[in-house]
Design a protein around this motif. Structure first.
Motif, PDB file in Angstrom:
ATOM      1  N   ARG A  75       0.835  -1.150   0.036  1.00 56.73           N
ATOM      2  CA  ARG A  75       0.091  -0.155  -0.041  1.00 56.73           C
ATOM      3  C   ARG A  75       0.880   1.379   0.053  1.00 56.73           C
ATOM      4  O   ARG A  75       0.453   2.158  -0.754  1.00 56.73           O
ATOM      5  N   ALA A  76       1.907   1.331   0.692  1.00 56.57           N
ATOM      6  CA  ALA A  76       2.905   2.448   0.480  1.00 56.57           C
ATOM      7  C   ALA A  76       3.483   2.574  -0.569  1.00 56.57           C
ATOM      8  O   ALA A  76       3.536   3.840  -1.129  1.00 56.57           O
ATOM      9  N   ALA A  77       3.755   1.566  -1.319  1.00 54.88           N
ATOM     10  CA  ALA A  77       4.386   1.781  -2.749  1.00 54.88           C
ATOM     11  C   ALA A  77       3.220   2.386  -3.643  1.00 54.88           C
ATOM     12  O   ALA A  77       3.423   2.971  -4.550  1.00 54.88           O
ATOM     13  N   TYR A  78       2.138   1.549  -3.535  1.00 52.07           N
ATOM     14  CA  TYR A  78       0.876   1.725  -4.734  1.00 52.07           C
ATOM     15  C   TYR A  78       0.536   3.401  -4.402  1.00 52.07           C
ATOM     16  O   TYR A  78       0.078   3.766  -5.379  1.00 52.07           O
ATOM     17  N   SER A  79       0.551   3.683  -3.186  1.00 58.29           N
ATOM     18  CA  SER A  79       0.062   5.177  -3.117  1.00 58.29           C
ATOM     19  C   SER A  79       1.269   6.324  -3.023  1.00 58.29           C
ATOM     20  O   SER A  79       1.173   7.340  -3.046  1.00 58.29           O
ATOM     21  N   SER A  80       2.484   5.654  -3.685  1.00 59.53           N
ATOM     22  CA  SER A  80       3.472   6.735  -3.607  1.00 59.53           C
ATOM     23  C   SER A  80       3.329   7.987  -4.550  1.00 59.53           C
ATOM     24  O   SER A  80       2.744   8.009  -5.591  1.00 59.53           O
ATOM     25  N   GLY A  81       3.765   8.858  -3.964  1.00 61.49           N
ATOM     26  CA  GLY A  81       3.471  10.459  -4.552  1.00 61.49           C
ATOM     27  C   GLY A  81       2.049  10.842  -4.727  1.00 61.49           C
ATOM     28  O   GLY A  81       1.726  11.314  -5.935  1.00 61.49           O
ATOM     29  N   PHE A  82       1.210  10.208  -4.157  1.00 62.57           N
ATOM     30  CA  PHE A  82      -0.323  10.511  -4.193  1.00 62.57           C
ATOM     31  C   PHE A  82      -0.911   9.873  -5.370  1.00 62.57           C
ATOM     32  O   PHE A  82      -1.708  10.615  -6.079  1.00 62.57           O
ATOM     33  N   THR A  83      -0.344   8.718  -5.587  1.00 65.28           N
ATOM     34  CA  THR A  83      -0.784   8.094  -6.983  1.00 65.28           C
ATOM     35  C   THR A  83      -1.965   7.194  -6.703  1.00 65.28           C
ATOM     36  O   THR A  83      -3.081   7.542  -7.169  1.00 65.28           O
ATOM     37  N   GLN A  84      -2.069   6.036  -5.979  1.00 67.24           N
ATOM     38  CA  GLN A  84      -3.265   5.102  -5.928  1.00 67.24           C
ATOM     39  C   GLN A  84      -3.774   4.720  -7.101  1.00 67.24           C
ATOM     40  O   GLN A  84      -4.980   4.453  -7.192  1.00 67.24           O
ATOM     41  N   ARG A  85      -3.030   4.222  -8.098  1.00 64.86           N
ATOM     42  CA  ARG A  85      -3.567   3.721  -9.564  1.00 64.86           C
ATOM     43  C   ARG A  85      -2.569   2.714  -9.869  1.00 64.86           C
ATOM     44  O   ARG A  85      -1.149   2.807  -9.780  1.00 64.86           O
ATOM     45  N   PRO A  86      -2.991   2.068 -10.922  1.00 66.49           N
ATOM     46  CA  PRO A  86      -1.949   0.850 -11.453  1.00 66.49           C
ATOM     47  C   PRO A  86      -1.042   1.505 -12.286  1.00 66.49           C
ATOM     48  O   PRO A  86      -1.142   2.213 -13.047  1.00 66.49           O
ATOM     49  N   ASP A  87       0.507   1.330 -11.915  1.00 66.29           N
ATOM     50  CA  ASP A  87       1.464   1.849 -12.683  1.00 66.29           C
ATOM     51  C   ASP A  87       2.305   0.492 -12.866  1.00 66.29           C
ATOM     52  O   ASP A  87       3.003   0.008 -11.954  1.00 66.29           O
ATOM     53  N   PRO A  88       2.629   0.044 -14.497  1.00 64.65           N
ATOM     54  CA  PRO A  88       3.438  -1.293 -14.311  1.00 64.65           C
ATOM     55  C   PRO A  88       4.782  -0.993 -13.941  1.00 64.65           C
ATOM     56  O   PRO A  88       5.406  -2.028 -13.535  1.00 64.65           O
ATOM     57  N   THR A  89       5.484   0.111 -14.090  1.00 62.02           N
ATOM     58  CA  THR A  89       6.751   0.242 -13.597  1.00 62.02           C
ATOM     59  C   THR A  89       6.749   0.276 -12.003  1.00 62.02           C
ATOM     60  O   THR A  89       7.553  -0.638 -11.529  1.00 62.02           O
ATOM     61  N   MET A  90       6.082   0.742 -11.419  1.00 59.89           N
ATOM     62  CA  MET A  90       6.129   0.893  -9.837  1.00 59.89           C
ATOM     63  C   MET A  90       5.980  -0.505  -9.585  1.00 59.89           C
ATOM     64  O   MET A  90       6.553  -1.217  -8.589  1.00 59.89           O
ATOM     65  N   MET A  91       4.820  -1.405 -10.224  1.00 57.88           N
ATOM     66  CA  MET A  91       4.375  -2.502  -9.668  1.00 57.88           C
ATOM     67  C   MET A  91       5.379  -3.452  -9.962  1.00 57.88           C
ATOM     68  O   MET A  91       5.271  -4.750  -9.311  1.00 57.88           O
ATOM     69  N   GLY A  92       6.170  -3.430 -11.202  1.00 58.01           N
ATOM     70  CA  GLY A  92       7.094  -4.507 -11.465  1.00 58.01           C
ATOM     71  C   GLY A  92       8.173  -4.263 -10.410  1.00 58.01           C
ATOM     72  O   GLY A  92       8.451  -5.233  -9.858  1.00 58.01           O
ATOM     73  N   ILE A  93       8.666  -3.186  -9.941  1.00 59.26           N
ATOM     74  CA  ILE A  93       9.468  -2.971  -8.772  1.00 59.26           C
ATOM     75  C   ILE A  93       9.029  -3.635  -7.495  1.00 59.26           C
ATOM     76  O   ILE A  93       9.567  -4.270  -6.960  1.00 59.26           O
ATOM     77  N   VAL A  94       7.887  -3.107  -7.428  1.00 50.15           N
ATOM     78  CA  VAL A  94       7.172  -3.610  -5.799  1.00 50.15           C
ATOM     79  C   VAL A  94       7.271  -5.188  -6.196  1.00 50.15           C
ATOM     80  O   VAL A  94       7.482  -6.075  -4.875  1.00 50.15           O
TER      81      VAL A  94
END
Length: 405
Positions: A75-94
């Motif tokens: 949840r911390a990474a998914y919400s990073s930078g006030f996003t809270q939406r699917p991001d393939p790059t962030m989710m790949g890292i996560v």
């Protein structure tokens, strides 16, 4: 238990680059000395741009934290930078970091990860492979249906009961498009010759990668139905679930999709629209093992099945195998032949393939360890190409007709 350090390895895959141009492995170590390994499947940026992002996510959201607290990290990474939406790059890292956490958790508990995801349902996992036919010069040739049929026979002899191929022309930055009559003829010829060669001893999986607009996909599907493929993969580009659902309603071939999707939210839309009945999440991109488990559970309620995608390295495969073993609605798992060759060399012990099945490890954690001597021989990646790339020009009918020959 606290996570203390991160190591990232960008491994150059040797020619012929089966599984992509490079693999990104991460290793986490706790303050008490337990090491866990994960894999990041992220294709949009070069590794030189991605590695600093991996380090940033690690420093902000994982360093100094307990690896057991997967939901907090996610949840911390998914919400990073006030996003809270699917991001393939962030989710790949996560995904890669989360997989490494599960490896640590399993080693700490002395249990394989599958036991911690609900327990083993499948003692062995049905597997399929792409066809990798070689011509008389020893080069891979993916455009010759006769070579594909010969390779299909060889793979059935190795135990595979499902085979995938994609003769529907190049993927371009401007897809989807209408396939030419020549390309549709070639697609049908592939299915006809492969089906004739293997009979009913194996399923055929028609792999496309978003090349078509819905009307073109429907035209092609009607040609292919008589060969009874197990699935019609990603017939239109990702992101428009209603368009894919239009295709699914118009054909008897099950539609599959998911390798380019991430998080439960994107897969929920696929299920809700009836766009696909077979989900192909990649655990190294989708958000990790726990997120993939949630998606599989959601699919179960829709009577949809799971067939994990795997066109990357063996750490992602090991994690996906553990997930599949604990997934009631598992259908089949992608393999890259028998996971030998370079997939086997970077591990101390290769993944277990036996007569068409993948056998889940019963060792603690993911059950695999990297061979660091082999890693050193193949790092860093010095090429300019991304893991996968699309053609930069629009599809051209004359080019496609010429390609048929």
């Amino acid at each position: 238990m606290k996570i203390a350090s991160l190591d990232t390895h960008v491994v150059a895959v040797p020619p012929p680059y089966i599984g992509g141009m490079y693999w990104i492995f991460v290793e986490l170590e706790t303050a008490c000395g337990i090491r866990g390994v994960g894999e990041i499947y992220s294709t949009a940026f070069h590794p030189t741009g991605l590695v600093p992002l991996i380090e940033d996510v690690f420093t902000r959201y994982l360093e100094g934290h307990d690896p057991h607290r997967i939901e907090r990290f996610w949840r911390a990474a998914y919400s990073s930078g006030f996003t809270q939406r699917p991001d393939p790059t962030m989710m790949g890292i996560v995904s890669g970091l989360e997989i490494a956490c599960w490896d640590i958790i399993g080693k700490s508990a002395g249990r394989p990860v599958a036991d911690l995801l609900g327990g083993v349902v499948h003692e062995k996992l049905r597997a399929y492979t792409y066809l990798y036919p070689k011509n008389s010069a020893g080069d891979y040739d993916y455009n010759d249906p006769d070579l594909a049929a010969e390779e299909a026979v060889r793979m059935v002899e190795k135990g595979f009961t499902a085979l995938k191929f994609d003769p529907a022309g190049p993927y371009t930055n401007y897809s989807g498009h209408q396939l030419s009559l020549g390309v549709m003829d070639r697609c049908e010829e592939f299915c006809r010759k492969i089906r004739a060669a293997i009979g009913n001893h194996a399923d055929i999986l028609f792999g496309t990668h978003g090349q078509m607009v819905p009307s073109s996909a429907i035209r092609l599907a009607k040609r292919l139905e008589k060969y009874d493929p197990l699935w019609f993969e990603e017939p239109v580009p990702p992101g428009q679930e209603a368009a894919m659902a239009e295709v699914a309603r118009a054909t008897s071939i099950p539609v599959s999709t998911g390798e380019r999707l991430t998080t439960k939210y994107e897969f929920h839309r696929v299920l809700q629209e009836g766009a696909a009945s077979i989900l192909q999440m990649n655990v190294a991109r989708v958000g990790g093992l726990l997120e993939a488990k949630k998606i599989a559970g959601m699919a179960e309620a829709f009577y949809a099945q799971v067939a994990p995608h795997l066109y990357n390295g063996p750490i992602g495969a090991a994690a996906s195998i553990q997930l599949s073993a604990a997934t009631p609605n598992f259908l089949i798992h992608e393999a890259i032949k028998d996971f030998g060759d370079f997939h086997g060399k970077v591990l101390k012990t290769k993944l277990h393939f036996d007569d068409g099945y993948l056998i889940p490890s019963r060792e603690p954690g993911l059950g695999v360890e990297l061979d660091h001597e082999v890693l050193r021989q193949h790092t860093p990646y010095r090429g300019e190409r991304l893991h996968l790339q699309m053609a930069v020009e629009p599809a051209d009918v004359k080019t496609f007709i010429a390609a048929k020959g």
